[in-house]
Enzyme design. Structure first.
Site, PDB file in Angstrom:
ATOM      1  N   LYS A  61      -6.828  37.530  -1.457  1.00  0.00           N
ATOM      2  CA  LYS A  61      -6.526  38.954  -1.417  1.00  0.00           C
ATOM      3  C   LYS A  61      -5.150  39.205  -0.805  1.00  0.00           C
ATOM      4  O   LYS A  61      -4.414  40.090  -1.266  1.00  0.00           O
ATOM      5  CB  LYS A  61      -7.619  39.690  -0.640  1.00  0.00           C
ATOM      6  CG  LYS A  61      -8.942  39.723  -1.389  1.00  0.00           C
ATOM      7  CD  LYS A  61     -10.121  40.101  -0.511  1.00  0.00           C
ATOM      8  CE  LYS A  61     -11.428  40.014  -1.266  1.00  0.00           C
ATOM      9  NZ  LYS A  61     -12.623  40.210  -0.442  1.00  0.00           N
TER      10      LYS A  61
ATOM     11  N   ASP B  29     -13.515  49.518  -0.324  1.00  0.00           N
ATOM     12  CA  ASP B  29     -14.666  48.873  -0.964  1.00  0.00           C
ATOM     13  C   ASP B  29     -15.618  49.909  -1.564  1.00  0.00           C
ATOM     14  O   ASP B  29     -16.412  49.587  -2.448  1.00  0.00           O
ATOM     15  CB  ASP B  29     -15.437  48.020   0.054  1.00  0.00           C
ATOM     16  CG  ASP B  29     -14.996  46.566   0.044  1.00  0.00           C
ATOM     17  OD1 ASP B  29     -14.529  46.090  -1.006  1.00  0.00           O
ATOM     18  OD2 ASP B  29     -15.142  45.903   1.088  1.00  0.00           O
TER      19      ASP B  29
ATOM     20  N   GLN C 288     -14.354  41.482   5.581  1.00  0.00           N
ATOM     21  CA  GLN C 288     -14.937  40.470   4.704  1.00  0.00           C
ATOM     22  C   GLN C 288     -16.386  40.186   5.107  1.00  0.00           C
ATOM     23  O   GLN C 288     -16.671  39.853   6.258  1.00  0.00           O
ATOM     24  CB  GLN C 288     -14.116  39.175   4.775  1.00  0.00           C
ATOM     25  CG  GLN C 288     -14.608  38.075   3.870  1.00  0.00           C
ATOM     26  CD  GLN C 288     -14.468  38.430   2.397  1.00  0.00           C
ATOM     27  OE1 GLN C 288     -13.431  38.927   1.963  1.00  0.00           O
ATOM     28  NE2 GLN C 288     -15.501  38.170   1.620  1.00  0.00           N
TER      29      GLN C 288
END
Length: 317
Positions: free
Chosen positions: A72, A139, A116
Site C-alpha cells: 500500500k 476503508d 491493518q
C-alpha cells in the site's frame, strides 16, 4: 452476452463447457486504469495546494500484514499520495493504538487512515473502527459510513466490494435484473457487496441472495445465479458443477494451501478455478483478479477523502 479472450461476443450457453471461450477478467488491467484516474485527480488536488495523505497503522507481527502495508505504501508513492506509516508493538496496550488514531484524526496532512487488520486479541476491533474519524475512514467500516452505504448515500464504498463493481462495469456485465449470489456475509465484503448490488445504480439493480454457513441448498441457489461473488474464505469451495452455464464468477478469496512449490504453498481462491472456468462465461483469476482492485480502490477513497476535506471538486464516481 459475454466476450471471449479475443473480444468476440459469445452467448452464455454457447460459452459454457469451453474454457477457451471464457472471459478472464483482468484485475491488474482495470486497476491500472483506476490508478491512472487517481493520479490525474492527485494533480487536480495539488493544483489546489493539497497533497493527499494516507496513514497506515500496523500493530502486528504477521508477515502477511507487513507485506500488505508495504504494498500500500508503494501504491501511494506511484500515484503521488503521501504515505505516513506508524508501527506499534503487538504487545502494547490497546490505548497506544487508540491514542495513535486520535493523533492521526487531528493531522491536516492525513486524509485517510487505515489500521491493518487483524489487530491483537487484546484490542477490540470494533472500538478501533469506531475511533477513526468517519471522514478519514477510507476503508468504509465506521458505523456512520456503513449507514450511509445502506441508505444509498455512500461517502466511501468499502474497497473490495467497490473494486468488484468496477470489474463488473469494465467487462460490461449486466447487473440490472440479474440474479446475483454472494457467498459470505462478512462486514468487509459480503454485507456491503450485497448492499451495492441491490441499490438503484448502473452497477446495481440485481436480485441478490446472501449465502453463508447456515444456508440450505447452496448448490441450488448457485445453479440459478447469473453472477456469483465468492467470499467465504474457504479454499476452492465453489466448483464448476455448482454454476449456471455462462455465469460471471468473481472470486474474492485468497488462501494459502500447501503445495510442492519453492515456497511450499500456492495461492488459491474460494473457487476451484479450473472446473469453474469450464462452465463460466467470465471469471476472475487468483491472484490477479480482485486483489489489485482492492488496493486501487483504497487509493481512490483516499483521493476522494482529500477532496471532500478541502472542498476541492473532483469527479471520481
Amino acid at each position: 452476452m459475454t466476450e471471449n479472450t479475443d473480444g468476440d461476443a459469445v452467448d452464455g450457453d454457447e460459452a459454457a463447457g469451453d474454457a477457451d471461450a471464457t472471459t478472464i477478467i483482468d484485475g491488474e488491467a482495470v486497476a491500472a486504469d483506476v490508478r491512472a484516474d487517481v493520479t490525474a485527480h492527485v494533480e487536480t488536488l495539488e493544483d489546489a495546494g493539497v497533497t493527499p495523505g494516507l496513514a497506515t497503522v500496523l500493530m502486528s507481527d504477521d508477515p502477511a500484514s507487513e507485506t500488505y502495508v508495504s504494498m500500500k505504501q508503494r501504491d501511494c508513492e506511484e500515484v503521488g499520495i503521501e504515505s505516513v506509516h506508524v508501527e506499534i508493538d503487538a504487545d502494547a496496550p490497546a490505548e497506544e493504538l487508540y491514542d495513535t488514531i486520535d493523533d492521526l484524526n487531528e493531522r491536516d496532512d492525513v486524509h485517510g487512515i487505515l489500521v491493518q487488520l487483524p489487530v491483537p486479541d487484546h484490542v477490540d476491533k470494533r472500538s478501533v473502527l469506531r475511533r477513526i474519524a468517519p471522514e478519514k475512514d477510507v476503508d468504509g467500516f465506521h458505523p456512520e459510513n456503513v449507514g450511509r452505504l445502506v441508505a444509498g448515500d455512500a461517502r466511501f464504498k468499502p474497497c473490495t466490494p467497490h473494486g468488484v463493481q468496477k470489474l463488473l462495469a469494465a467487462y460490461d456485465v449486466e447487473t440490472e435484473g440479474a440474479d446475483a449470489v454472494v457467498v459470505g456475509r462478512s462486514d468487509i465484503v459480503g454485507k456491503p457487496m450485497a448492499n451495492l448490488l441491490i441499490q438503484k445504480s448502473p452497477t446495481g439493480n440485481a436480485t441478490t441472495t446472501v449465502c453463508h454457513s447456515r444456508t440450505e441448498d447452496l448448490e441450488g441457489k448457485l445453479a440459478d445465479a447469473d453472477i456469483v461473488i465468492a467470499a467465504a474464505g474457504i479454499p476452492e469451495f465453489v466448483d464448476g458443477s455448482m454454476l449456471k452455464p455462462g455465469a460471471t464468477v468473481i472470486d474474492v478469496g485468497i488462501n494459502r494451501i500447501d503445495a510442492e512449490t519453492e515456497k511450499g504453498y500456492e495461492l488459491v481462491g474460494d473457487v476451484d478455478y479450473e472446473s469453474a472456468r469450464e462452465v463460466a462465461g467470465a471469471i476472475t483469476p487468483v491472484p490477479g483478479g480482485v486483489g489489485p482492485m482492492t488496493r486501487a480502490m483504497l487509493l481512490y477513497n483516499t483521493v476522494k477523502a482529500a477532496g471532500l476535506q478541502h472542498d476541492v471538486a473532483i469527479d471520481l464516481d
